[in-house]
Structures are given as C-alpha cells and as structure tokens.
Design a protein around this motif. Structure first.
Motif, short mmCIF file in Angstrom:
data_model
loop_
_atom_site.label_atom_id
_atom_site.label_comp_id
_atom_site.label_asym_id
_atom_site.label_seq_id
_atom_site.Cartn_x
_atom_site.Cartn_y
_atom_site.Cartn_z
N ARG A 173 0.84 -1.20 0.00
CA ARG A 173 0.00 0.00 0.00
C ARG A 173 0.87 1.25 0.00
O ARG A 173 0.65 2.19 -0.76
N LEU A 213 2.45 1.87 -3.26
CA LEU A 213 1.51 2.37 -4.25
C LEU A 213 1.28 3.87 -4.09
O LEU A 213 1.26 4.62 -5.05
N THR A 214 1.09 4.30 -2.84
CA THR A 214 0.62 5.67 -2.62
C THR A 214 1.75 6.68 -2.51
O THR A 214 1.49 7.87 -2.39
N GLU A 248 -5.95 5.67 1.85
CA GLU A 248 -4.88 4.87 1.26
C GLU A 248 -5.42 3.51 0.85
O GLU A 248 -5.09 2.98 -0.20
N SER A 249 -6.24 2.95 1.72
CA SER A 249 -6.79 1.63 1.42
C SER A 249 -7.69 1.68 0.21
O SER A 249 -7.75 0.74 -0.58
N TYR A 278 -5.50 1.60 -2.69
CA TYR A 278 -5.00 0.24 -2.83
C TYR A 278 -6.07 -0.66 -3.44
O TYR A 278 -5.81 -1.41 -4.39
N TYR A 325 -6.51 -0.14 -7.24
CA TYR A 325 -5.48 -0.73 -8.09
C TYR A 325 -5.40 -2.22 -7.93
O TYR A 325 -5.07 -2.96 -8.85
N HIS A 326 -5.70 -2.67 -6.71
CA HIS A 326 -5.67 -4.10 -6.44
C HIS A 326 -6.57 -4.83 -7.43
O HIS A 326 -6.21 -5.83 -8.02
N PRO A 341 -2.79 -5.53 2.00
CA PRO A 341 -2.09 -4.28 1.70
C PRO A 341 -0.84 -4.07 2.54
O PRO A 341 0.03 -3.29 2.17
N VAL A 361 2.43 -3.65 -8.87
CA VAL A 361 2.34 -2.59 -7.86
C VAL A 361 3.04 -1.33 -8.36
O VAL A 361 2.51 -0.22 -8.26
N ARG A 389 1.82 2.46 -9.14
CA ARG A 389 2.44 3.69 -8.67
C ARG A 389 2.63 4.67 -9.83
O ARG A 389 2.43 5.88 -9.69
#
Lengths: 325, 332, 517
Positions: C359, C362-363, C383-384, C387, C390-391, C401, C416, C420
């Motif tokens: 996670r 990604l962020t 954030e989740s 995630y 994109y997940h 995550p 991942v 990003r």
C-alpha cells in the motif's frame, strides 16, 4: 613546481597562515616557538600517517583517542608497578595493537560498519581506561619516558626524529610496496580487489592494527609529556587525526594517499593552534577551528570532485544494463 | 479494510522484541537489584531517561533516513548554555524560545553542510560536533552557565523535578514527543517520504522525493528534539558548559539501534526506541545498585551496541527477499 | 601447466557440458553446451536475458553451476573464486571493469601479482612498467604504464583489462560487450587487437550485440536464447538474417497484439533534445491513445531518454512540450505534478521501496491525495481505497495491503509499481521494460492493461529490449543506437529484422523515407 603544488594543495594556505602569523606576532618566528610548533606537529603526524592508510582504504577509526588514554595508562601503571621501561613501552604498544586487532576483527568478521564499530570501541576503551585508573592520575617520573618527547639525539627533538622515521617508512610502504598499493586498491574499488583475489579482510585488519599501534605510540608521547596517564587523555583526538589526513588531501572515499600532505596537515593544525595561542584567543577557539578546518577541507574536496566530474575524461563507465540473472 | 493480515513473527520481534526484553529485565529486578521497584527510584529512572529519549526520537528519523547525526552532544551542550543565558536575561518564555531556535539552527547548519556543501552526513556532523561544543565552551569561559540561586523555586527551574499524577514532567514531555514522532512518521507525507528515502534513495528519487528536503527535515527535526531535551536537561541539573553530556551521541544512537531501527535505513520503530531507552537506563540502574562504577557502564554500553549491530548485520545479510541471491554475488 | 598435451586445431580447449545454473525462481542457464578451440574467436550472441552473462560468470568463477561440467584441456575445471579462473588462464573482462581508477596502469595490470624485492619489499616498478609496455606493444597500442587508470578513456581502460589478461598469459580471453561504449575508431582498434590475440594463439570468447562485429571477427558463433543453447556453427555457415532469426525466433503467435487505436492529439514532443554524451539530437512525438516503443541494444540511451522526460536527467539542448505547452521539468516531482508516471527498468535498485508495504509503495507518489481534508494527515482509509482500486485493476496477488513488497513475486511487484506509475494521473506513462523478469501470465496481464489505458486516452512511451513485446504492443517504434534515434518504424515496417538491423548494423531505417521512395 606547479605540479608539486597540485599534489600538495595545502602548501599555499600553510605558507599564507605562517606569513600572517609572522607579521601579526613578534614571537611566531622565534626559534623556540617554531620548534614548539614542529614538535607538536610531529606528535600529531605519527597517528595521522597511520590514519592515512585507513582513509586511503575508504574507512575510519574513531577509537584512536581512547587508545591514547589506555596506552598511556598501561605504560604509566607498568612503570609504577616497577616494571622495566622497555616492558612498559611495549605494554602501551601492545594495548594499541590489540585494540586495532579487535576493531579489525569486529569489522571484517562480524560485519559491523567501521564507523559504528570504532565508535563502540572508542567508548569501551575509554571506559576501560577510566575504570582501571578509577578516575585518578597515574603519575610517573620516568626519564626514559620523558626522553621520548624531550630527548634530543644529535640536537633534534625526539618526536621529530620519530615522525620523520614513521613518515618515511609509511611513504615507502604506501607508494612502493604491495601492501600499500593493495590498501589503495581496496579504497579505489573494493569489488575489483576481491575479484583480483587480494586478501581484502587481512589487509583491512592489518590497517586497523597499524592505527592502533600509532595510537599506542601517541599515548606514550602524550604520557611522556605530561608524565602521567589518566582516563581523560586523548579526548577528541580522533577528530585531530582524521582532520590532519583530510587536510593533507587524502580522499575521504579512499584510493589515494598523501603522506606528505598528512605531515603538512599536522603542521597546519599546530601552526593555527599556536597562532591562536599567541594571539591570546581563548582555548575554545582551538576546538572550533579544527572542526571548521575539517568541514572546509571536505567541502573543498566535494567542490573539486564536482568540477572534475563535469569536464574530465571518462571514469570507469556505469554499468550497462544486461540482467540475465 | 477487512483483509486480515498475518504479521510474521520476525516483524513482531522487530517491533516488540526490545519491549519484551525490558519487561523481562524489570521482572527480574526484585532479585538482581532489590529496591529498584520503589516509587522514587522508578521516578528517577523515568526522569533521567527523558532527555536521551527525546533526542532518540529525532535520531530514529535520521537513522531511518539512512544518516547519522553525531553532533547531538554538541548541540545539547550549546543549546543548554544558550537557554540558560536566555533564561537569565528574559525569563521562561525566552528560555523556551531560545532552546527550540538554537536546536533548530544547529540542525539547519548540519543540513546545509550535507546538502549544499555535499559533505557526507557523518563527517559533517562529526565536524559540527566539535564546532558546537567549541561555541559552548566559548560562551562559558568564565565558568559554567547556571540557574541563579534565587530562581531555584521558579516554575521553570522546577520543570525538571516536578511530578504530575506521580509521573515526572520530563517523562511526560518525552512521552509527548514520542507520540508526536509516531504521528509524524506514520501519518504525515514527509514521514512516509523519509522512510521511502531511507529504504531506497534511488527509487525515492523516481517517486519525486527530493533528497534535499528529506535531509533538511530530518536534521532540523533532530535539532528541535535537542532543543526540547535541553529544556528537560537544564531544569534538572541547572548548569551547563561546553563539556556537558560528553558522549551523548552514543547513548542516543545506541538506544535507536538497539530499538530495532535498521542502520541501512527505511525502517524506524519508535516503540522499539522508547523501550530501548529504558532498557539501557534500567540496565545502568541495576549495575549501579550492584556497585558497578560508571566507567564500566560505558563498557557495557559499547558492548551492547556491538552486539546489537552484529545482529543487525546478520539480519540484513541473511534475511529478507533476494538476500540469497545477494549472498551468491561475489561482491558484498 | 607445462605438462599440458599439445592441442590440435579442432580439439576443444574448453568444453561446457549440460551446464545448468539456477537462481531462486529463475533458471538462468538450462543444459547449455559450449566449447572453445585453441586460437579461435568464438562469438556468443543472444538477446538480453539469454544467459550470456551467466555463462561468462561461470567461466570466470563468479557463479557456480547447479549441474553440468566444465573441462579445461581435458581436466575438470571448477573455479571457486575469480582468482582461480585467472590462475587457470581464463580471463573474463566484464562490462563493469575491475579496475582501480586511482592506481596506475601497470599497478592495475599486475595487481595481486606484483614482483617485489625481498629485502626492501618494494615493488619492482621498472619491471612492471616495462612488461606492461611490452604487452601494449604486442597489442599494438600506446598507453603510458604510469598513467592513472581513472584518467583513461573507456576504450583505453578496456585495453588495460586485455593487458591484464595477457599478463597472466591467459589462454582464453572472454570479453563481454567490449564495444558497447566505444566510438567507431575505437571499435576498429579493438577488433585489430582481438585479431592479434588470435594470431598469437589465444582463444577469444566475444560477446556482442553488434552482428557486424561478429561477422567481421568470429570464426564460430553460438546462439543462446532464454537460457538454452540454440546453435553453434562456423561463421561461414550462417548470415546476419539467419543469426537474427536464431536469436529472436520464438513463437510469434504467443505474443500479444494490440487493438488498432486511433491517434489522438500530440501529448509529448521532443525537438533536437541532447543531454551530455548520452543523448544526441532526439526528435520524437507521442500522441494520446498510442503506445510508442523505444528499442535498441542495451546502453544505447533508451532509459536515459525516459529519465530526461521525467526530469531526472538534465537537458542540455533542444525543447520539450507537453500538451502543446513548453515543458521543462527540474525534477521528477515536477513531471509527476504534470500527470506523468514513470516505471524504472531496474525494479530492485530503483523501483521497489523494500521496507515499505504494498500500500505504501503504491501511494508514495500521490501522498497529497490520501490526506484527510481537515487534519492534513495521511488517512489510512483513503490509502486503502487507492490500494483497493489498483488491487482490482491490476489483479495483484498478495495477502493484503500491509505485506512488504519484497515478498511478492516479480510479476506482482511489477504490477504494484505500475500502479504507482498510474497514480499521478496516467495521462503520459514512461514505462521502462514493463515486463522484465515477469512470468508469462503477468506479462499478458500487463500488456492488456497497457492496451486498456491507451483506450482511455493515455499516451505510453515504452522502452523494451524484448523484441516481440516491442513490436506487438507498440503502434510505432523508434530504434536507438549510440544515444541517437536511428530508426522510426511504423505499420508493416515494424519487423524484428528491421529493428535488429537498425540497432546492430548501423543502418538507418525511417518509415517516412521508405514510403516516399
């Protein structure tokens, strides 16, 4: 001539500082004072020369100040115990060598970063020295030990004789022998050194032992001067030793060593200290000056490096991508 | 999120291992150091650990970003001296302002040396350690700066010795700094970026993270924590000069490293640091109560550091993804 | 080694039998055989990742084989460390030189084997300088033995490495891409040196992407592909086209072919862009909704080009424009603020943030977007959400995550990192080797994703050394060599043969000019 200046860039500022001091004080150029400066510089040059090996290899030893203390204490307490002078001197050098060996082993075998490993031994050794002396001075009155700093064989002060001998030997070793070239090779490209089969770990240990030995000798000289040993000896000396080398132009990242530069670096530091004394500045300025000198020298080096990178010919090329594995 | 995450034992140990050791040690104290668990003794341990702990918060960020600050001892001496001068001149408000500002300035000097002059962090801070201490000496040539005797009953002078709800005020300040540090590290963008930078500076660059900004933040933060620590320190000892807290940097670095923050950067555990600070001071306390002199405590501290680092080195060498392949390579 | 029996012309000096080298998760070499005869130049060719470097490293004592055997002059050859290989007379010259920049040429040549005086311990400088000089004379070049290696040019450093090999009397000299960073004159000089070595009776293994060199130099050639031995033959029995087919020849059917896209307006335009010695006079356009591929052999400047657009490399001359406006990013942050996403080709060194979770990985490029409106603190819930988005889209297979990115497989790590790169806005994506080290399944998913993104109007610039991918996924292909664009292939001109020809033979192919004729 210009080439010589390029190799030892410290020469110009040193002459400048000396000229300023000669003009602004009456006493700087007196024979007695110059001798004081040179003797102090000689004492500082000895560990500086050993530290040059360490920095040429791209590493540091922060424990040398504590070694000074413990070696001095070892010698003085041996003398107090009535042991012969030769044994006492050897005890001090032995302590130094042992500390160096311990550093080398911790760094190469346990894989602790040199800088932290020697930071830790710095504290341990200082602690040992304080613990052994219980906070008291070990006062001796030994003409033999005194001779080491105040003796004048052929009219030349003993520290200068020692320093010249050490520096000459070191110059030969680093510039002309396999060991010296291997030290520079490791500092220049450690991976290549391993690939060419150089005994990298053994060389590193040897260098730390050398630095430890020089710390032992430094301790003897300081104890000889003061005729005592205690746990406070050599506080902050590691900075002096490293600054001398960096001032002398030995690169921080390793690969190159300049023994002559280191010797001049020692002269530079002691000249400035002497000058600050003569100009009646408080002792605190001396501490600041060494720190500032170190930072200034490093900043200059970084600037020069950046210029070189801008225009110079190709260095070893960056890895070209080819990832099969 | 509803996904349940399994936390492997290794990660649990990284965060809580030192805390477990601390608890174990404290549980043993009735046997090995009788009298340790008395309230006053506990309060004293909490109080004396505060200034190391506060700076350890800043140092955790520094090490997590992959750098050291060796100058914290010099910063503490200088800040303490300046703060005492400010208090004598302008009272409590001036003292607090002076402490924070001086600390911050020291940090900015370090950051400037590192980012603008491109001096490697640990040599830059080694040099500035001596410069800061030198300036502190300079300011105390006529003798150490002290709190004037008539002020010993002022609230400021008592700050270091007061208790609140049975807990020493310095400890409460330290706890506050740790809490703030936790939020900073785990709940702010700059904290996250600091970890990212420490984890892989080159990858961080391609995430748009500026190394200048990270350095600036980290070293300024160390400075500020030193400022806060200086407040708890001088209101406890009431005097300072250039030699104040010799070897302070080592105590702080030892606490952070012992706490489980990896030297290679990328990971900071403030909980670990918090426990490690007390682990070291409880260990010292035990040694003292068994009649071991302070000189030996240095030796113990040094050895603890080497052991902690050996473990750290082994862990990074033999654990983690890709380590096996790394071990296969000829170059280490 | 004086007792070695004399070898006849076609008898192998070194034989590699059934050699397999495995790394965790990868089989780098699979039952490869290979042999070297005395006094021959044996070229080793193959695409990136074919296993050439691994083979060299086994010969050089860096990697140990998982199974199989190497025999040197009939005896079992099992080097435990690089020094063993040298002692056996096998000198491997890697792309990344093993030189000490601060030491002199002669010191480098004799490092570890310096003759020295027994009494003074001093190295006999006169002797090593003279012997180095002599060796250079044999090579027909003129380099001062007392010069510092750091001050030499790349080609001179290459010659120092060759000199080092001669100084141990290397019977087999292995060169990995020796000409990758050399100018045309320097290449000619090097080829001369290699011929001299052969005439001296030494064997040379010559690894190169440049087929013109291979045909100019080699006696025999071996082709590797995907870690397997494909073919060994006399150079006379093959031609460049045949070799290229052997190198790339794989099932073209299995490669993704993208839907035809209509071209949108120009998103990115470069005109006359140069940067130091790495990039020269680059003209290039990328339109919305299209995938533009950049091909060429390794080291031709492809990653540098994408880094320059991303603001990670300073531009010396020329102009860039983004959506018609002048664009001059000072750092990657600037580029990201303009909605540009970037994927680095080296996932391990400059992609993963190994200590951070999936996670957080990604962020990291969009931290401003996952902050609480009021507190300005990072909001785990937001954030989740990122995630989760994109997940689903990237189909990342992970326990959750909070798993560390390093614990994922290469393909999932790559997804991942792709996420990003998408996060800043996904208007322009600079993707370097998007499927390097990724398994077949993940590869197909990534290709499908790129297809979907362009359908939404994104512009993609993709650097790839994987030819089928380069041709299958991109609409247009630029080919680079030596920091320049030497080819622009559109439509039916996008063939593997054209790309390889442009990249390796110095021929220039521009579709515009082809159609004009």
């Amino acid at each position: 001539m210009i080439n010589a200046l390029k190799k030892v860039p410290l020469l110009v500022p040193l002459v400048l500082v000396m000229a300023i001091l000669a003009l602004s004080t009456d006493t700087f150029l007196s024979v007695g004072n110059l001798e004081n400066v040179l003797v102090a510089a000689a004492i500082l040059a000895i560990p500086g020369v050993a530290m040059t090996f360490c920095l040429a290899m791209g590493e540091f030893d922060l424990s040398i100040g504590s070694t000074v203390s413990l070696a001095g204490v070892a010698c003085c307490s041996a003398l107090i115990a009535g042991l012969p002078l030769a044994f006492s001197l050897l005890a001090a050098l032995g302590v130094g060598a042992f500390i160096g060996l311990a550093n080398g082993l911790v760094i190469t075998k346990l894989g602790v970063t040199p800088f932290i490993a020697t930071l830790a031994t710095m504290v341990i050794v200082r602690g040992a020295s304080l613990a052994y002396t219980d906070g008291h001075d070990q006062i001796v009155s030994s003409p033999g030990l005194k001779y080491l700093v105040a003796g004048r064989p052929l009219g030349i002060p003993m520290p200068i004789v020692l320093a010249v001998a050490v520096a000459a030997l070191a110059w030969w070793t680093i510039n002309r022998t396999r060991f010296g070239r291997w030290v520079c090779a490791i500092g220049s490209n450690r991976d290549a050194a391993r690939m060419s089969g150089l005994p990298v770990d053994r060389i590193r240990i040897a260098v730390y032992v050398l630095v430890g030995l020089s710390g032992g000798l430094w301790g003897l000289l300081i104890s000889g001067q003061l005729q005592k040993g205690n746990g406070q000896l050599g506080l902050g000396f590691e900075l002096d030793a490293i600054t001398v080398v960096v001032l002398g132009g030995t690169a921080l990242l390793g690969g190159r060593a300049s023994i002559i530069g280191t010797v001049l670096g020692a002269v530079m530091i002691e000249t400035i200290r002497n000058g600050l004394n003569l100009l009646n500045t408080p002792p605190a300025y001396q501490r600041i000056s060494v720190g500032l000198l170190l930072i200034a020298a490093l900043a200059l080096l970084a600037l020069r490096r950046r210029e070189r990178r801008g225009a110079g010919p190709n260095r070893v090329p960056a890895r070209v991508q080819e990832s099969a594995a | 999120m509803t996904t349940r995450t399994q936390i492997p034992l290794g990660r649990l140990w990284d965060t809580w291992g030192v805390t477990a050791l601390l608890v174990l040690l404290v549980l043993c104290t009735p046997v090995i150091a009788p009298g340790f668990l008395e309230i006053e003794n506990l309060q004293s341990v909490l109080r004396e650990s505060a200034y190391v702990g506060i700076v350890a918060v800043g140092m955790t960020f520094a090490i997590a970003s992959g750098a050291f600050d060796l100058s914290v001892g010099g910063q503490l001496a200088l800040t303490s001296v300046v703060t005492l001068m400010a208090f004598n001149g302008g009272g409590t408000a001036a003292a607090v302002a002076a402490a924070i500002t001086t600390g911050l300035l020291c940090g900015l000097v370090n950051a400037g040396l590192i980012t603008q002059l491109r001096v490697p962090p640990f040599v830059a801070t080694l040099g500035s350690l001596f410069v800061f201490r030198g300036i502190a000496y300079l300011l105390t040539q006529d003798g150490p700066r002290t709190l004037p005797y008539e002020q010993v009953d002022s609230p400021f002078a008592k700050l270091g010795s007061l208790n609140f709800a049975g807990l020493p005020v310095p400890f409460l300040i330290m706890a506050g700094v740790f809490a703030a540090g936790w939020v900073l590290m785990h709940r702010t963008a700059i904290g996250r970026r600091t970890l990212a930078y420490g984890s892989s500076p080159s990858a961080a660059r391609f995430c748009g993270i500026s190394d200048t900004r990270i350095r600036l933040f980290v070293f300024a933060l160390v400075g500020v924590t030193v400022g806060i620590a200086a407040l708890t320190y001088i209101t406890r000892v009431w005097t300072a000069d250039g030699s104040a807290q010799d070897g302070f940097e080592l105590k702080v670095i030892a606490a952070v490293v012992l706490g489980g923050t990896a030297l290679k950067g990328g990971k900071g555990t403030l909980i670990g640091t918090f426990s490690a600070v007390f682990l070291v001071s409880v260990l010292n306390e035990v040694l003292v109560s068994r009649g071991v002199e302070s000189a030996y405590q240095r030796i113990v501290l040094g050895c603890v550091l080497i052991v902690a680092l050996t473990i750290d080195g082994l862990r990074t060498r033999f654990a983690g993804p890709g380590s096996f392949r790394r071990a296969l390579r000829p170059t280490s | 080694m004086g007792s070695d029996p004399p070898l006849r012309g076609d008898q192998a000096l070194l034989e590699v039998d059934d050699l397999t080298v495995e790394f965790p998760g990868i089989r780098a070499l699979d039952s490869v055989r290979f042999d070297i005869r005395p006094a021959e130049v044996h070229a080793l060719v193959g695409e990136n990742g074919a296993g050439k470097s691994t083979l060299l490293k086994v010969l050089g004592g860096v990697h140990r084989p998982s199974s199989g055997e190497v025999r040197l002059a009939g005896a079992r050859y099992r080097p435990r460390r690089p020094a063993d290989a040298l002692a056996a007379g096998i000198a491997v010259i890697y792309q990344e030189f093993n030189l000490y920049p601060d030491l002199t040429v002669a010191e480098n040549v004799f490092s570890g084997r310096e003759p020295h005086s027994a009494i003074s311990r001093g190295i006999r400088y006169a002797e090593i300088n003279r012997r180095t000089s002599d060796l250079f004379t044999v090579l027909g070049v003129d380099i001062d033995p007392t010069a510092a290696v750091g001050g030499l040019t790349v080609s001179e450093q290459q010659l120092v490495e060759i000199c080092k090999a001669l100084s141990v009397d290397g019977r087999i000299i292995v060169m990995d891409e020796p000409t990758a960073a050399l100018s045309a004159d320097e290449v000619t000089q090097l080829l001369g040196v290699v011929r001299r070595l052969r005439d001296e009776g030494r064997s040379v293994v010559y690894v190169s992407h440049r087929l013109d060199e291979v045909f100019a130099l080699a006696d025999r050639v071996t082709v590797l592909r995907d870690g397997r031995h494909i073919r060994t033959c006399d150079i006379a029995d093959t031609d460049p086209d045949g070799l290229v087919r052997d190198m790339v020849g794989r099932d073209v059917e299995s490669v993704f072919h993208r839907d035809q896209m209509s071209e949108g307006k120009v998103v990115l335009e470069l005109a006359g862009v140069s940067a130091g010695r790495r990039l020269r006079d680059i003209d290039l356009t990328v339109r919305a909704g299209e995938v533009v591929g950049i091909g060429g052999i390794a080291g031709a400047g492809q990653p540098e080009l994408s880094q320059l657009i991303f603001g990670a490399l300073a531009i010396d001359f020329g102009t860039m424009s983004l959506n018609g406006e002048p664009f001059k990013p000072r750092n990657p942050g600037d580029a990201m603020a303009r909605g540009i996403g970037f994927l680095h080709e080296d996932r391990k060194a400059a992609g993963n943030l190994p200590d951070l979770s999936i996670r957080q990985n990604l962020t990291i490029s969009v931290l401003d977007k996952v902050r609480g409106a009021f507190t300005r603190l990072l909001a785990p819930a937001k954030e989740s959400d990122v995630y989760a988005g994109y997940h689903r889209r990237l189909n990342v297979k992970a326990t959750g995550p909070d798993q560390l990115i390093g614990q994922l497989s290469g393909g999932n790590q790559q997804k991942v990192l792709l996420g990003r790169a998408l996060a800043p806005g996904g208007k322009l994506l600079l993707l370097n080797e998007p499927t390097r080290g990724v398994d077949i399944g993940a590869k197909a998913e990534i290709h499908r994703l790129i297809n979907l993104l362009t359908a939404d109007g994104a512009a993609v610039l993709m650097v790839s050394s994987d030819l089928p991918e380069l041709l299958g996924v991109s609409d247009r292909v630029y080919v680079m060599a030596g920091g320049e664009i030497v080819g622009h292939l559109t439509g039916d001109d996008r063939t593997e043969e054209n790309v390889v020809a442009c990249a390796t033979t110095g021929r220039r192919v521009f579709s515009e000019e082809l159609t004009k004729r």
